[in-house]
Design an enzyme around this catalytic site. Structure first.
Site, PDB file in Angstrom:
ATOM      1  N   CYS A 110      -2.237   0.304   2.148  1.00 34.39           N
ATOM      2  CA  CYS A 110      -1.196   1.053   2.841  1.00 34.39           C
ATOM      3  C   CYS A 110      -0.587   0.193   3.924  1.00 34.39           C
ATOM      4  O   CYS A 110      -0.944  -0.964   4.088  1.00 34.39           O
ATOM      5  CB  CYS A 110      -1.792   2.296   3.488  1.00 34.39           C
ATOM      6  SG  CYS A 110      -2.718   3.315   2.342  1.00 34.39           S
ATOM      7  N   GLY A 154       3.571   1.276   0.653  1.00 37.57           N
ATOM      8  CA  GLY A 154       3.175   2.623   0.262  1.00 37.57           C
ATOM      9  C   GLY A 154       4.358   3.551   0.268  1.00 37.57           C
ATOM     10  O   GLY A 154       5.098   3.600   1.247  1.00 37.57           O
ATOM     11  N   ASN A 177      -5.794   1.232   6.489  1.00 39.59           N
ATOM     12  CA  ASN A 177      -5.389   0.433   5.335  1.00 39.59           C
ATOM     13  C   ASN A 177      -6.629  -0.253   4.797  1.00 39.59           C
ATOM     14  O   ASN A 177      -7.298  -0.978   5.528  1.00 39.59           O
ATOM     15  CB  ASN A 177      -4.332  -0.605   5.753  1.00 39.59           C
ATOM     16  CG  ASN A 177      -3.983  -1.596   4.658  1.00 39.59           C
ATOM     17  OD1 ASN A 177      -3.523  -2.695   4.945  1.00 39.59           O
ATOM     18  ND2 ASN A 177      -4.186  -1.236   3.418  1.00 39.59           N
ATOM     19  N   GLY A 178      -6.913  -0.027   3.523  1.00 41.88           N
ATOM     20  CA  GLY A 178      -8.088  -0.653   2.924  1.00 41.88           C
ATOM     21  C   GLY A 178      -8.951   0.380   2.231  1.00 41.88           C
ATOM     22  O   GLY A 178      -8.571   1.546   2.126  1.00 41.88           O
ATOM     23  N   CYS A 208      -7.611 -11.051   1.746  1.00 42.74           N
ATOM     24  CA  CYS A 208      -7.100 -10.757   0.407  1.00 42.74           C
ATOM     25  C   CYS A 208      -5.988 -11.744   0.045  1.00 42.74           C
ATOM     26  O   CYS A 208      -4.912 -11.730   0.650  1.00 42.74           O
ATOM     27  CB  CYS A 208      -6.555  -9.341   0.364  1.00 42.74           C
ATOM     28  SG  CYS A 208      -5.703  -8.973  -1.171  1.00 42.74           S
ATOM     29  N   TYR A 240       1.431 -11.087  -4.105  1.00 42.20           N
ATOM     30  CA  TYR A 240       2.299  -9.969  -4.446  1.00 42.20           C
ATOM     31  C   TYR A 240       2.600  -8.991  -3.303  1.00 42.20           C
ATOM     32  O   TYR A 240       3.753  -8.600  -3.106  1.00 42.20           O
ATOM     33  CB  TYR A 240       1.658  -9.169  -5.598  1.00 42.20           C
ATOM     34  CG  TYR A 240       2.329  -7.836  -5.820  1.00 42.20           C
ATOM     35  CD1 TYR A 240       3.520  -7.759  -6.533  1.00 42.20           C
ATOM     36  CD2 TYR A 240       1.805  -6.665  -5.275  1.00 42.20           C
ATOM     37  CE1 TYR A 240       4.157  -6.550  -6.715  1.00 42.20           C
ATOM     38  CE2 TYR A 240       2.441  -5.451  -5.450  1.00 42.20           C
ATOM     39  CZ  TYR A 240       3.612  -5.394  -6.179  1.00 42.20           C
ATOM     40  OH  TYR A 240       4.249  -4.213  -6.338  1.00 42.20           O
ATOM     41  N   CYS A 270     -10.427  -4.438  -8.158  1.00 43.04           N
ATOM     42  CA  CYS A 270     -10.523  -4.623  -6.709  1.00 43.04           C
ATOM     43  C   CYS A 270     -11.123  -3.368  -6.100  1.00 43.04           C
ATOM     44  O   CYS A 270     -10.697  -2.261  -6.419  1.00 43.04           O
ATOM     45  CB  CYS A 270      -9.131  -4.867  -6.116  1.00 43.04           C
ATOM     46  SG  CYS A 270      -9.161  -4.952  -4.310  1.00 43.04           S
ATOM     47  N   CYS A 315     -10.776 -13.696  -0.211  1.00 42.23           N
ATOM     48  CA  CYS A 315     -11.425 -12.925  -1.260  1.00 42.23           C
ATOM     49  C   CYS A 315     -10.656 -13.213  -2.540  1.00 42.23           C
ATOM     50  O   CYS A 315      -9.443 -13.018  -2.598  1.00 42.23           O
ATOM     51  CB  CYS A 315     -11.370 -11.429  -0.973  1.00 42.23           C
ATOM     52  SG  CYS A 315     -12.001 -10.432  -2.344  1.00 42.23           S
TER      53      CYS A 315
HETATM   54  P1  5GP Z   1       1.876  -5.653 -15.832  1.00 44.27           P
HETATM   55  O1  5GP Z   1       2.801  -6.519 -16.618  1.00 44.27           O
HETATM   56  O2  5GP Z   1       0.529  -6.228 -15.785  1.00 44.27           O
HETATM   57  O3  5GP Z   1       1.873  -4.243 -16.351  1.00 44.27           O
HETATM   58  O4  5GP Z   1       2.408  -5.557 -14.342  1.00 44.27           O
HETATM   59  C1  5GP Z   1       2.582  -6.711 -13.594  1.00 44.27           C
HETATM   60  C2  5GP Z   1       3.628  -6.462 -12.569  1.00 44.27           C
HETATM   61  O5  5GP Z   1       3.141  -5.558 -11.593  1.00 44.27           O
HETATM   62  C3  5GP Z   1       4.009  -7.716 -11.823  1.00 44.27           C
HETATM   63  O6  5GP Z   1       5.408  -7.795 -11.827  1.00 44.27           O
HETATM   64  C4  5GP Z   1       3.520  -7.512 -10.405  1.00 44.27           C
HETATM   65  O7  5GP Z   1       4.516  -7.920  -9.484  1.00 44.27           O
HETATM   66  C5  5GP Z   1       3.294  -6.057 -10.288  1.00 44.27           C
HETATM   67  N1  5GP Z   1       2.050  -5.759  -9.535  1.00 44.27           N
HETATM   68  C6  5GP Z   1       0.928  -6.463  -9.462  1.00 44.27           C
HETATM   69  N2  5GP Z   1       0.022  -5.853  -8.666  1.00 44.27           N
HETATM   70  C7  5GP Z   1       0.588  -4.761  -8.184  1.00 44.27           C
HETATM   71  C8  5GP Z   1       0.169  -3.741  -7.275  1.00 44.27           C
HETATM   72  O8  5GP Z   1      -0.933  -3.721  -6.759  1.00 44.27           O
HETATM   73  N3  5GP Z   1       1.084  -2.798  -7.013  1.00 44.27           N
HETATM   74  C9  5GP Z   1       2.313  -2.791  -7.571  1.00 44.27           C
HETATM   75  N4  5GP Z   1       3.159  -1.825  -7.211  1.00 44.27           N
HETATM   76  N5  5GP Z   1       2.732  -3.717  -8.435  1.00 44.27           N
HETATM   77  C10 5GP Z   1       1.884  -4.694  -8.748  1.00 44.27           C
HETATM   78 MG    MG Z   2       6.456  -8.114 -10.102  1.00 41.96          MG
END
Ligand code: 5GP
Ligand code: MG
Length: 469
Positions: A7, A33, A107-108, A241, A247, A387, A438
């Site tokens: 968050c 979030g 957050n966490g 992290c 990302y 995770c 991590c």
């Molecule tokens: P996948 O192709 O595996 O279904 O989704 C990958 C995409 O999800 C990537 O574009 C990445 O930017 C995004 N993504 C990776 N981790 C997370 C996350 O924790 N939350 C969100 N909202 N998007 C994520």
């Molecule tokens: Mg993406």
């Protein structure tokens, strides 16, 4: 069952415009979030709060903002990852204790919340939410220490896992971070007063200057007496992290004291060094792949083209709890430009592959738009493990790299070549020492044991349950 969250949190002390500043901070932390948000402000004598489901712009209308008074307060944007959206889980979590009002933004994700909750319930505690945050509040109030700060210091060693916290009390605010430093939290100076926030981008809009990242295990008390830092006696191995850089965080932020933009660009540059394929252009999967794609194209000497356009009115697709709605919003969200990619050999850059669903759909769309050869570079190693510290990664069986080799993934998502960044290059992309991160989602080596959480996740997967409610 507790919810897993990553968050955005913030807190302000010593400014007449506290509510406004918190509001703008939450706006800039919205990417952390989008499910719900909340603010509580106060003056020591009075307090006021407002919260609701949805985006910051939906919840805090001008009339609502007018009700938030006082020179300090805290805020929260919530990213629930279990599919159970419930108004009762909105934060800040507010509690009354001996006629006074306290609140907490978290957050966490704690890894020992199941046992903590059980032992509190044995002693008669009742809970209003399924948040592990509520457990922290209960424990604090049950501590035998006198003052709120002493109670916090008494209880923090008992809670394990990821927590960046901001507390609200009649005296002011308190910021705290777990000793492993899983999640970011930084301190900024306002013209009048101080603020803390998950990411430094929140300071830019609030007119605050960045001071520093909180130290691992630090507790920062900000009240009428000024600002006081309490550091843990012993340091443990930190476990920041790394996915914040890959990302989660905004590229205009500093997290853990480092520029996200620089780290992300370097991830792309290093990926280019390890990338054996070539094409006529480099195309990012927006927005999260964009900065590493810039680094990649500059290093490779290939032109950078925005061959896919992002619809900015669709939020982060992961926020969609159901697979169907997730797939639909992926299509609406990103649209390839035929005129750019038609008949071309392209290199697409993605920040990460999680389930593989969205990647597969995007590649199909790129083919339909006439791309010839499609090579894909991913700016992190294969995500093979869940995770337990707050990022939305499911059980290994739902993670595409949890069950498939890179060659198999390449085939499944339909690219002509798939290259993931190596572990060494990922760590070398960030200036902080590699061993201080991590990397459990890549290696399966969990810095803080999380056995019961792992069992829970497995159970949920097997029974098809995503949350308690
Ligand atoms: P996948 O192709 O595996 O279904 O989704 C990958 C995409 O999800 C990537 O574009 C990445 O930017 C995004 N993504 C990776 N981790 C997370 C996350 O924790 N939350 C969100 N909202 N998007 C994520
Ligand atoms: Mg993406």
């Amino acid at each position: 069952m507790e919810l897993k969250e990553n968050c955005g949190i913030t807190g302000v002390y010593g400014n007449k415009k506290a509510a406004e500043i918190i509001h703008s901070a939450l706006f800039s932390l919205q990417h952390r979030g989008q499910e719900s948000c909340g603010i509580i402000t106060g003056s020591g004598k009075n307090h006021s709060s407002a919260m609701g489901m949805g985006l910051v712009s939906d919840v805090f209308k001008p009339a609502c903002m007018k009700t938030l008074r006082g020179h300090f307060g805290i805020g929260h944007v919530r990213y629930s990852t279990t599919g159970s959206s419930s108004p009762k889980n909105i934060q800040p979590f507010i509690a009354e204790y001996r006629g006074k009002t306290y609140a907490i933004s978290h957050n966490g994700n704690l890894v020992n919340s199941t046992s903590l909750r059980r032992s509190l319930e044995k002693r008669g505690s009742i809970f209003r939410t399924s948040l592990d945050t509520e457990i922290i509040m209960h424990m604090i109030m049950m501590s035998r220490k006198e003052s709120f700060i002493e109670k916090i210091l008494d209880v923090l060693p008992e809670i394990k896992g990821a927590f960046s916290l901001v507390f609200f009390s009649p005296e002011g605010i308190v910021a705290a971070k777990d000793p492993w430093s899983f999640r970011p939290l930084c301190l900024g100076k306002l013209e009048e007063g101080y603020m803390v926030a998950s990411e430094s981008c929140a300071f830019d809009f609030a007119g605050a200057s960045y001071i520093r990242e909180l130290e691992p295990g630090e507790v920062l008390v900000i009240d009428g007496k000024g600002i006081k830092s309490i550091l843990p006696e012993k340091r443990v191995r930190t476990a920041r992290c790394i996915f914040e850089f890959i990302y989660f965080a905004r590229p205009d932020s500093r997290v853990f004291g480092e520029s996200v933009y620089h780290a992300r660009k370097k991830l792309g540059e290093n990926l280019a060094k390890e990338f054996p394929h070539t094409g006529e252009m480099v195309i990012p999967i927006p927005d999260s792949g964009s900065i590493s794609a810039i680094g990649f194209s500059q290093k490779k000497g290939l032109p950078f083209e925005m061959g896919i356009v992002r619809n900015h009115y669709v939020g982060r697709t992961f926020i969609q709890p159901l697979q169907e709605s997730r797939e639909k919003s992926v299509r609406i969200k990103l649209n390839p430009i035929k005129e750019v990619i038609g008949g071309k050999d392209i290199v697409v850059i993605e920040d990460s592959i999680v389930r593989g669903t969205t990647s597969r759909m995007r590649i199909t769309d790129l083919r339909k738009s006439g791309a010839k050869k499609i090579y894909m570079g991913v700016s992190c190693p294969p995500i093979r493990h869940p995770c337990f510290y707050g990022i939305d990664f499911p059980d290994s069986r739902q993670l595409i790299a949890g069950k498939k080799s890179v060659k198999e993934i390449e085939k499944e998502i339909g690219v002509d070549g798939l290259i993931y960044l190596s572990m060494e290059s990922m760590l070398a992309s960030i200036r902080l020492p590699g061993e201080e991160f991590c990397t459990a989602c890549f290696t399966g080596e969990y810095p803080v044991p999380c056995g019961s959480q792992a069992r829970l996740k497995k159970e949920r997967f097997e029974t098809g349950r995503r949350g308690k409610e």
